[in-house]
Design an enzyme around this catalytic site. Structure first.
Site, PDB file in Angstrom:
ATOM      1  N   THR A  58     -73.360 -26.960  40.327  1.00 22.30           N
ATOM      2  CA  THR A  58     -74.718 -26.819  40.835  1.00 22.30           C
ATOM      3  C   THR A  58     -74.904 -27.306  42.271  1.00 22.30           C
ATOM      4  OG1 THR A  58     -77.033 -27.192  40.199  1.00 22.30           O
ATOM      5  CG2 THR A  58     -75.554 -29.086  40.036  1.00 22.30           C
ATOM      6  N   TYR A  59     -73.957 -28.112  42.786  1.00 17.28           N
ATOM      7  CA  TYR A  59     -74.123 -28.658  44.126  1.00 17.28           C
ATOM      8  C   TYR A  59     -73.977 -27.561  45.187  1.00 17.28           C
ATOM      9  CZ  TYR A  59     -73.222 -33.208  41.833  1.00 17.28           C
ATOM     10  OH  TYR A  59     -73.251 -34.310  41.018  1.00 17.28           O
ATOM     11  N   SER A  60     -74.956 -27.466  46.057  1.00 18.96           N
ATOM     12  CA  SER A  60     -74.963 -26.454  47.125  1.00 18.96           C
ATOM     13  C   SER A  60     -74.761 -25.050  46.578  1.00 18.96           C
ATOM     14  CB  SER A  60     -73.890 -26.762  48.187  1.00 18.96           C
ATOM     15  OG  SER A  60     -74.271 -27.845  49.000  1.00 18.96           O
TER      16      SER A  60
END
Length: 339
Positions: A58-60
């Site tokens: 989910t990061y970036s």
């Protein structure tokens, strides 16, 4: 650098894990480093002996996995893949803001988050593609999914291990009874159990000491806490004199989570003892976690000196009296981080 076993496994990890949420795309959060800016920080971490790196799909919007994978491939070319440990997570939706899909509408679209069999089998393949690797060392559920039967989740996770896509399984913030139930479901069916817990734990948030940490210590589960500096709150400022960071100016979660009167007293105690011991406050806060039996705190960094402060904690010894001074002002609080 020191290396320890990840819980009761044979896997050797550095006492510091570099979290790579700070690497990816500044279009996701203004304080995120792009690939060119991320590479020197990752290189410095490797030079200091760190072999353990944690990200999430989910990061970036997945870009953190892509950047982490490309950088590590350059730092550990060819057969040296065996030398580093890459951890990622599944549960939250992969932000599609880069494709013009708003977060509100995205969150209502089916099968794009959670821990269903469909979601896990799709997510692990997507993470492997972005990371550019044939396997994930530690695959973690980012949160507990109350809407999917545990049997479905644990069997799907077991299947990705048996398929050779994942080496070990880990979990993150949840209630202790939920974690215990998941482990029991796995054990009862002969499925792969979790070997690590990435939970919210630091000097100003110690509610995990009531149930989760004793459960993990009793069962040989590694502790990999996130937010070890309380999102920078315990660091007490920038020793390089650059003033407030971009993250501290734009991330309102710090103000929501930390800043009670008791928290301020704890930060003052950290600063006093750090001065007495000739340490940076951040180093002392990390050292306290290691003193409490943590395997490896998840360290977020955008500068070389931030990695250095974390690694320096490995050589710090705290007496029981010193630890008590840091802990004395703590007051119980509501649980934070499970949602």
């Amino acid at each position: 650098m020191q290396y320890v076993r990840l819980g009761a496994t044979g896997l050797q990890v550095s006492r510091v894990c570099l979290g790579t949420m700070t690497f990816g795309s500044p279009a996701w959060r203004p304080w995120i480093l792009d690939e060119a800016a991320s590479r020197p920080v990752l290189r410095h971490a490797v030079d200091l002996g760190i072999n353990f790196f944690d990200t999430a799909d989910t990061y970036s919007g997945g870009e953190s996995e892509t950047v982490t994978g490309r950088c590590l491939a350059g730092l550990f070319p060819g057969a040296r893949r065996e030398e580093f440990i890459v951890a990622t997570k599944v549960f939250n939706p992969v932000d599609m803001a880069f494709e013009g899909v708003g977060a509100a509408s995205f969150s209502r679209r089916p099968n794009l988050d959670g821990l269903s069999r469909k979601r896990i089998l799709h997510a692990v393949d997507a993470s492997l593609r972005r990371l550019g690797t044939g396997y994930i060392d530690l695959y973690q559920i980012h949160r507990f999914d109350p809407h999917t039967p545990l049997e479905e989740t644990m069997e799907a996770l077991h299947d990705v291990v048996k398929a050779g896509k994942v080496r070990y399984l880990g979990a993150s913030s949840m209630w202790a009874w939920q974690f215990a139930k998941a482990q029991q479901v796995a054990a009862a069916n002969g499925w792969t159990r979790f070997v690590s817990m990435q939970n919210h734990y630091n000097l100003v948030y110690r509610e995990e000491e009531r149930e989760m940490i004793p459960l993990c210590q009793d069962s040989g589960v590694a502790l990999l806490p996130w937010s070890p500096l309380a999102r920078g709150f315990l660091a007490g400022g920038d020793p390089q004199g650059a003033g407030p960071s971009l993250r501290s100016q734009s991330d309102d979660t710090t103000r929501k989570f930390y800043g009670r009167e008791a928290d301020l007293r704890i930060r003052e105690a950290v600063q006093r003892l750090a001065r007495e011991k000739g340490l940076q406050p951040a180093t002392l806060a990390y050292a306290w976690l290691l003193h409490k039996g943590v395997t490896a705190p998840i360290v977020g960094a955008t500068q070389d000196w931030q990695v250095e402060q974390a690694v320096a904690a490995i050589d710090v010894t705290l007496t029981s009296e010193e630890a008590g001074r840091l802990e004395a002002a703590y007051e119980p609080r509501a649980v934070l981080g499970h949602a």
